[in-house]
Design a protein around this motif. Structure first.
Motif, short mmCIF file in Angstrom:
data_model
loop_
_atom_site.label_atom_id
_atom_site.label_comp_id
_atom_site.label_asym_id
_atom_site.label_seq_id
_atom_site.Cartn_x
_atom_site.Cartn_y
_atom_site.Cartn_z
N TYR A 107 0.84 -1.21 0.00
CA TYR A 107 0.00 0.00 0.00
C TYR A 107 0.88 1.26 0.00
O TYR A 107 1.78 1.39 0.83
CB TYR A 107 -0.95 -0.02 1.21
CG TYR A 107 -1.59 1.31 1.49
CD1 TYR A 107 -2.43 1.91 0.54
CD2 TYR A 107 -1.37 1.99 2.69
CE1 TYR A 107 -3.00 3.14 0.77
CE2 TYR A 107 -1.94 3.22 2.94
CZ TYR A 107 -2.75 3.79 1.97
OH TYR A 107 -3.32 5.01 2.19
N ASP A 108 0.57 2.16 -0.95
CA ASP A 108 1.30 3.42 -1.06
C ASP A 108 0.58 4.46 -0.19
O ASP A 108 -0.56 4.83 -0.48
CB ASP A 108 1.31 3.84 -2.55
CG ASP A 108 1.91 5.21 -2.77
OD1 ASP A 108 2.46 5.79 -1.82
OD2 ASP A 108 1.82 5.70 -3.92
N THR A 109 1.24 4.91 0.86
CA THR A 109 0.59 5.80 1.82
C THR A 109 0.23 7.18 1.22
O THR A 109 -0.54 7.92 1.83
CB THR A 109 1.48 6.02 3.07
OG1 THR A 109 2.80 6.28 2.63
CG2 THR A 109 1.45 4.83 3.99
N ASN A 110 0.75 7.47 0.03
CA ASN A 110 0.36 8.74 -0.61
C ASN A 110 -1.04 8.66 -1.21
O ASN A 110 -1.64 9.68 -1.52
CB ASN A 110 1.37 9.11 -1.72
CG ASN A 110 2.73 9.36 -1.13
OD1 ASN A 110 2.85 9.96 -0.06
ND2 ASN A 110 3.76 8.88 -1.80
N ARG A 111 -1.51 7.43 -1.40
CA ARG A 111 -2.85 7.24 -1.96
C ARG A 111 -3.87 7.13 -0.85
O ARG A 111 -3.54 6.82 0.29
CB ARG A 111 -2.90 5.95 -2.79
CG ARG A 111 -2.43 6.11 -4.21
CD ARG A 111 -2.49 4.79 -4.93
NE ARG A 111 -3.86 4.31 -5.11
CZ ARG A 111 -4.17 3.15 -5.68
NH1 ARG A 111 -3.22 2.36 -6.11
NH2 ARG A 111 -5.43 2.79 -5.84
N SER A 112 -5.13 7.37 -1.22
CA SER A 112 -6.21 7.25 -0.22
C SER A 112 -6.38 5.77 0.13
O SER A 112 -6.46 4.92 -0.78
CB SER A 112 -7.49 7.82 -0.82
OG SER A 112 -8.61 7.17 -0.30
N PHE A 113 -6.47 5.47 1.43
CA PHE A 113 -6.64 4.08 1.86
C PHE A 113 -8.00 3.54 1.41
O PHE A 113 -8.11 2.39 0.99
CB PHE A 113 -6.50 3.98 3.39
CG PHE A 113 -6.49 2.57 3.89
CD1 PHE A 113 -5.41 1.73 3.63
CD2 PHE A 113 -7.55 2.07 4.62
CE1 PHE A 113 -5.40 0.42 4.09
CE2 PHE A 113 -7.55 0.76 5.08
CZ PHE A 113 -6.48 -0.07 4.81
N ALA A 114 -9.01 4.40 1.48
CA ALA A 114 -10.37 4.00 1.08
C ALA A 114 -10.38 3.59 -0.40
O ALA A 114 -10.94 2.55 -0.75
CB ALA A 114 -11.34 5.15 1.32
N THR A 115 -9.73 4.40 -1.24
CA THR A 115 -9.70 4.09 -2.68
C THR A 115 -8.93 2.80 -2.93
O THR A 115 -9.33 1.99 -3.77
CB THR A 115 -9.05 5.25 -3.47
OG1 THR A 115 -9.64 6.46 -3.04
CG2 THR A 115 -9.24 5.10 -4.95
N TRP A 116 -7.85 2.60 -2.17
CA TRP A 116 -7.06 1.38 -2.32
C TRP A 116 -7.91 0.15 -1.97
O TRP A 116 -7.90 -0.85 -2.69
CB TRP A 116 -5.83 1.46 -1.42
CG TRP A 116 -4.89 0.30 -1.53
CD1 TRP A 116 -4.10 -0.01 -2.61
CD2 TRP A 116 -4.65 -0.72 -0.56
NE1 TRP A 116 -3.38 -1.15 -2.34
CE2 TRP A 116 -3.69 -1.61 -1.10
CE3 TRP A 116 -5.15 -0.95 0.73
CZ2 TRP A 116 -3.23 -2.72 -0.40
CZ3 TRP A 116 -4.67 -2.06 1.43
CH2 TRP A 116 -3.72 -2.92 0.86
N LEU A 117 -8.67 0.25 -0.87
CA LEU A 117 -9.54 -0.86 -0.46
C LEU A 117 -10.63 -1.11 -1.51
O LEU A 117 -10.89 -2.26 -1.88
CB LEU A 117 -10.24 -0.51 0.87
CG LEU A 117 -9.52 -0.87 2.15
CD1 LEU A 117 -10.35 -0.41 3.33
CD2 LEU A 117 -9.31 -2.37 2.25
N LEU A 118 -11.23 -0.01 -1.99
CA LEU A 118 -12.29 -0.15 -3.00
C LEU A 118 -11.72 -0.77 -4.28
O LEU A 118 -12.41 -1.53 -4.96
CB LEU A 118 -12.93 1.21 -3.32
CG LEU A 118 -13.79 1.82 -2.20
CD1 LEU A 118 -14.33 3.17 -2.64
CD2 LEU A 118 -14.93 0.91 -1.80
N SER A 119 -10.48 -0.43 -4.57
CA SER A 119 -9.83 -1.00 -5.76
C SER A 119 -9.70 -2.52 -5.63
O SER A 119 -10.03 -3.25 -6.57
CB SER A 119 -8.45 -0.36 -5.90
OG SER A 119 -7.62 -1.12 -6.69
#
Lengths: 180, 198
Positions: B63-75
């Motif tokens: 997980y790239d902490t610069n990205r939104s965690f919510a978007t990463w999970l939804l992805s």
């Protein structure tokens, strides 16, 4: 009637300038097809905004913890199987290496002679054993039913052990969740 | 991402399951909601959401902490659901088997309102089900999760222009399907929805 660029403006998310907006309105007043599509799209947006957001049933996080534990157990089993497979591969490689190392010293006629000699020896020993058994049964006839019962018992025990072994192997292969 | 979430992620990376459990608690609703809209029923949505969180836990190091965690999970959830939908296409799914949640609740305080709500629910699910899995994921992320086109492109591994084109096509398909459904309804049913002035 041409529906472009009006249809593009209708379904695109890009903002349109006031002139384009006015042109779109004029077109919608004239074109029934585009008007119906525009109304339908508004209805879709309206429906999306009013439907309830579905929620998971209570205890979702607890279930996740249980699933995580099951996942870990499965991973552990997989690691064990990989370890066994690794050992088997190493042993096979060693045996194969030994075989290829000794291949240069392999003498076909000598190996065939040894094979025939070994088979003859086994046959002679088996024949001796049969003769001994015949002599014993002639001297003590009571031993025939006793040895038969013992043989059948031994076979049954072996069969039961084999079934247990097979069922344990099958249950080990089954996924963790299926086993509960 | 809040400081608390960053802390939970940090702890989870160090092997703290309960810290990740807090993230599951926090994001279970959006992830479940996306899975429900993608798959159309609670049971599959629950399985997909659980699997998505397991995958998120497994791949947390990536997980790239610069990205939104919510978007990463939804992805993660969207990719899993797209795969499931493609697999499911091999089997026939009856549209009569409505999800348990949308079967009428006769004890509801306002049964008629409840019924209309359920009707809308069925309608929108049927419309969304007609889209291709990737278009469906894009539309769900755009309108139910208010993701930007950039976020959708990151989540679905598409270019921004591809997302725009997919959203355009999906909106068009939704409007056309809605229109067809409306036209196929019996006249008296359509009149019930029309203004009394007509």
């Amino acid at each position: 009637m041409s529906h472009q660029p009006f249809e593009k403006w209708l379904f695109s998310d890009e903002p349109i300038d006031p002139e384009e907006s006015e042109a779109l309105e004029v077109h919608l007043n004239q074109c029934e097809q585009c008007r119906e599509l525009s109304t339908a799209l508004d209805q879709v947006y309206e429906t999306i905004s009013t439907v309830k957001t579905p929620e998971p049933s209570p205890g979702f996080t607890q279930r996740w913890h249980q699933n995580l534990a099951a996942y870990r157990e499965k991973q552990q089993e997989r690691r064990i199987w990989f370890f066994i497979l690794g050992l088997f591969t190493i042993a096979s490689l060693i045996l194969l290496s030994l075989f290829f190392i000794n291949l240069s010293n392999f003498n076909e006629s000598y190996a065939l002679g040894r094979f025939i000699a070994n088979v003859s020896l086994i046959a002679a020993r088996f024949n001796n054993l049969l003769n001994i058994a015949r002599s014993i049964t002639r001297a003590f006839p009571i031993l025939i039913p006793v040895s038969l019962t013992f043989g059948v018992g031994l076979l049954s025990v072996s069969f039961a052990l084999m079934i247990t072994w097979f069922s344990s192997i099958i249950s080990l292969y089954q996924p963790v969740q299926e086993r509960g | 991402m809040s400081e608390q979430e960053a802390l939970w992620i940090q702890k989870a990376l160090q092997g703290d399951d309960h810290a990740f459990g807090n993230l599951v608690e926090e994001y279970q609703k959006p992830v479940f909601s996306l899975c429900y809209r993608m798959l159309g029923n609670s049971k599959d949505a629950e399985d997909a959401a659980q699997e998505s969180f397991i995958r998120a836990y497994r791949y947390l190091k990536k997980y790239d902490t610069n990205r939104s965690f919510a978007t990463w999970l939804l992805s993660i959830a969207a990719h899993y659901c797209i795969d499931q939908t493609r697999k499911r296409r091999l089997t026939t799914v009856s549209t009569d088997s409505l999800p348990a949640e949308i079967i009428s609740d006769r004890n509801a305080p306002n049964p008629e309102r409840e019924y209309r709500q359920q009707e809308k629910e069925v309608l929108i699910q049927n419309l969304v089900d007609e889209l291709s899995p990737t278009d469906r994921a894009a539309i769900i992320m755009r309108y139910w999760h208010e993701c930007s086109e950039v976020e959708i492109s990151q989540a679905l591994d598409l270019t921004v222009s591809a997302v725009k084109s997919r959203l355009y096509r999906a909106r068009q398909a939704l409007a056309k399907s809605y229109l067809e459904l409306e036209k196929s309804k019996p006249l008296n049913e359509r009149r019930a929805h029309e203004s009394p002035a007509f």
